[in-house]
Enzyme design. Structure first.
Site: not given
Ligand code: F6R
Length: 605
Positions: A2, A27, A74, A100-101, A482, A486, A489, A505, A600
């Site tokens: 949010c 976000r 959100w 927010n929250g 990683e 990527k 997601e 395994h 985000k």
């Molecule tokens: C994926 C991504 C998330 C963040 C995770 C932690 O592309 O960005 O997996 O890495 O939500 O967020 P931060 O880094 O802001 O603590």
């Protein structure tokens, strides 16, 4: 997640709020709304499910005012809908609130205090605004009623609140607990936002808030009170970010822009942290605290956790400091047995991740020293840790993190070098971190210049697949985790990052004709083993893509990585995987910057 914006004392309030919400779109959200009034009795509440563009379309020309609040939601409590969108309003139409929250005890509050009130939404937020109205009806001033409600909210709750009382129309009541919120200082007006990016058009000077404080915001005054009611004097800090940095420019999507920016991020880190003579510009107190510890605990989530996996290799291999890496949401409820003198590193692009913050709070309670490595100055994790190192990567807007990941790894390398020098570890002399990061920058540039090739590979391998695998060993295992995150997601392809030795395994049972398997090979010791594992899946029909360091490559490997020290191979190896994810998402028809269900900045646990 949010987003919150607010303004008082500016006749352009509607545009300021809508523009601010647009800046927060990245976000992640599913509905939005604004409330404005003009101090003369006219006020407007406009809410819409969907995008800010949908909200804009609903804002007619006569909607005007100089004070208002806005929100992107959100969904947590209740489906995305117009009714559940914020601002929420009390039944007497006196109070308007954005939040927010999450309010942990909102059901109890509703049952205890609001039996006689009909709620129109399913949200926890509406309970709060109805409670303020109830206590105001019982005779409390708005500030007293607001404070009383804050006192009833339980410990588990997180909030950033912006409250407006129609009877005092140019005053905003502001409070936060665990959720980020900043006051922006304008000329003859003031603003509030959950992220400075939202208000950079209006001001570059912001005041941070501390949990438990409340702020009374008027057009020409900002009064911050601590929980005991004492007025707090706090100077603003300056945010240098150029609003243009947060624009896409000629790029179709932020993710592509941010992938392309990575060579610049490396060069900028060298400039910020490494002097001409090669010495590292990191606070000696931080290095002393690290040198006094007997073990590093890296705590993070998602992509930042994956950057931590590489950090472990750097701290252990370069300077022999035992290092553990933990997923924040697990650590918080099941911490490991700690060493006698732990030192904590929190990695976080946003600096606001609730899971990491939960651990930092525990670390602070125990009195252990900590460092936050983040891209966001004055973010919560930065403020609450003992030390902070910034990435200076410029705003990362795409939900999928790219340049923050490589920035975190580069900064971990700089830190390892600095600590090695501080501890007088003989072998650290051989690690010329500036030269290595320069090589990384040049290598990244070579790779981003090869986009056309990767776009074609994505079209051949990933456009129509249901699942995919990344495989690798040791450092390459850290990288494939990683790479897989990527891809999944942004393209919604079910992807796993596997230790290639583990395939036999069990997981190899999933390999069928044409299953995409990407083998990453940058580690000399295990290169042949990973090649054998790739051959095993190929023999069972898999479509194998090799991404291999130049010194280990064979003529048939499709993507060859530029030369770099093996400890930093992640910096180059990740780039083609970011581009594969980007193109797979576009080719499958998705909005790569705003993947479904994701946000985000993950400010709820
Ligand atoms: C994926 C991504 C998330 C963040 C995770 C932690 O592309 O960005 O997996 O890495 O939500 O967020 P931060 O880094 O802001 O603590």
């Amino acid at each position: 997640m949010c987003g919150i914006v607010g303004v008082t004392g500016n006749p352009n309030a509607v545009e300021i709020l809508l523009n601010g919400l647009e800046q927060l779109e990245y976000r992640g959200y599913d509905s939005a709304g604004i409330y404005v009034n003009d101090q003369k009795g006219d006020d407007y509440l406009v809410k819409e499910k969907g995008r800010i563009a949908d909200l804009r379309a609903e804002v007619s020309a006569d909607v005007h005012g100089s004070t208002g609040i806005g929100h992107t939601r959100w969904a947590t409590h209740g489906v995305p809908s117009k009714e559940n969108a914020h601002p929420h309003v009390s039944n007497d139409k006196r109070f308007y609130l954005v939040h927010n929250g999450v309010i942990g005890n909102f059901t109890e509050l509703k049952e205890t205090y609001l039996q006689d009130v009909t709620l129109v939404s399913e949200t926890d937020t509406e309970v709060i605004v109805q409670l303020v109205a109830k206590f105001a009806r019982e005779g409390l001033s708005t500030k007293e009623a607001f404070k009383k409600v804050l006192g009833l909210v339980d410990e588990s709750s997180s909030y950033a609140f912006l409250l407006l009382d129609r009877e005092d129309p140019d005053t905003l009541y502001v409070a936060k607990n665990k959720s980020p919120l900043l006051i922006g200082v304008g000329d003859g007006f003031n603003v509030v936002c959950s992220d400075a990016l939202a208000m950079l058009k209006e001001t570059h000077d912001f005041i941070e808030l501390v949990d438990g404080e409340i702020v009374i915001l008027k057009p020409t005054s900002i009064t911050i009170e601590d929980p005991a009611g004492q007025v707090v004097d706090r100077k603003p800090f300056h945010v240098d970010t150029d609003p243009a940095q947060a624009q896409k420019g000629a790029y179709p999507f932020y993710m592509l822009k941010e992938i392309d920016e990575q060579p610049g991020v490396m060069r900028n880190l060298i400039k910020k942290y490494i002097a001409e003579d090669g010495s590292i510009k990191i606070d000696a107190d931080l290095l002393k605290a690290m040198a006094d510890s007997d073990r590093i605990y890296i705590v993070a989530a998602g992509t930042s956790y994956h950057a931590g996996l590489v950090g472990k290799e750097l701290f252990e291999k370069l300077i022999q400091v035992p290092t553990e890496v933990h997923v924040a949401s697990e650590f918080a409820y099941n911490p490991p047995l700690l060493s006698a003198k732990p030192f904590f590193i929190f990695l976080s692009q946003s600096g606001e991740t609730a899971d990491s913050r939960q651990v930092l709070t525990q670390v602070n309670q125990a009195g252990y020293p900590s460092l936050t490595i983040t891209n966001v100055m004055n973010s919560t994790l930065s403020r609450e840790a003992t030390y902070t190192l910034l990435l200076y990567a410029g705003p990362e807007i795409a939900v999928a993190s790219t340049k923050a990941y490589t920035g975190q790894i580069a900064l971990e390398a700089i830190l390892a070098k600095a600590l090695g020098v501080y501890k007088q570890i003989e072998t650290i002399k051989d690690f010329d971190v500036a030269a290595e990061l320069t090589k990384a920058a040049n290598g990244m540039q070579e790779l981003v210049d090869e986009k056309g090739k990767i776009e074609k590979i994505a079209a051949d391998m990933l456009k129509d697949t249901r699942n995919a695998f990344y495989i690798g060993r040791t450092m390459d295992y850290a990288i494939v985790q990683e790479a897989a995150l990527k891809l999944k997601e942004v393209s919604y392809i079910q992807t796993e990052g596997f230790a290639s030795g583990e395939l036999k395994h069990g997981t190899i049972a999933l390999i069928q004709e044409n299953t995409p398997v990407v083998a990453i090979i940058t580690d000399k010791k295990t290169a042949n083993h990973t090649r054998s594992n790739a051959q095993e899946v190929k023999a069972r029909g898999a479509n194998v893509l090799y991404i291999v360091s130049r010194d280990l490559a064979t003529p048939t490997d499709q993507i060859v990585l530029p030369e770099i020290t093996p400890l930093l191979s992640a910096l180059v190896a990740i780039v083609p995987t970011q581009l594969l994810a980007y193109y797979a998402s576009i080719q499958r028809g998705y909005d790569v910057d705003k993947p479904r269900n994701l946000a985000k900045s993950v400010t709820v646990e």
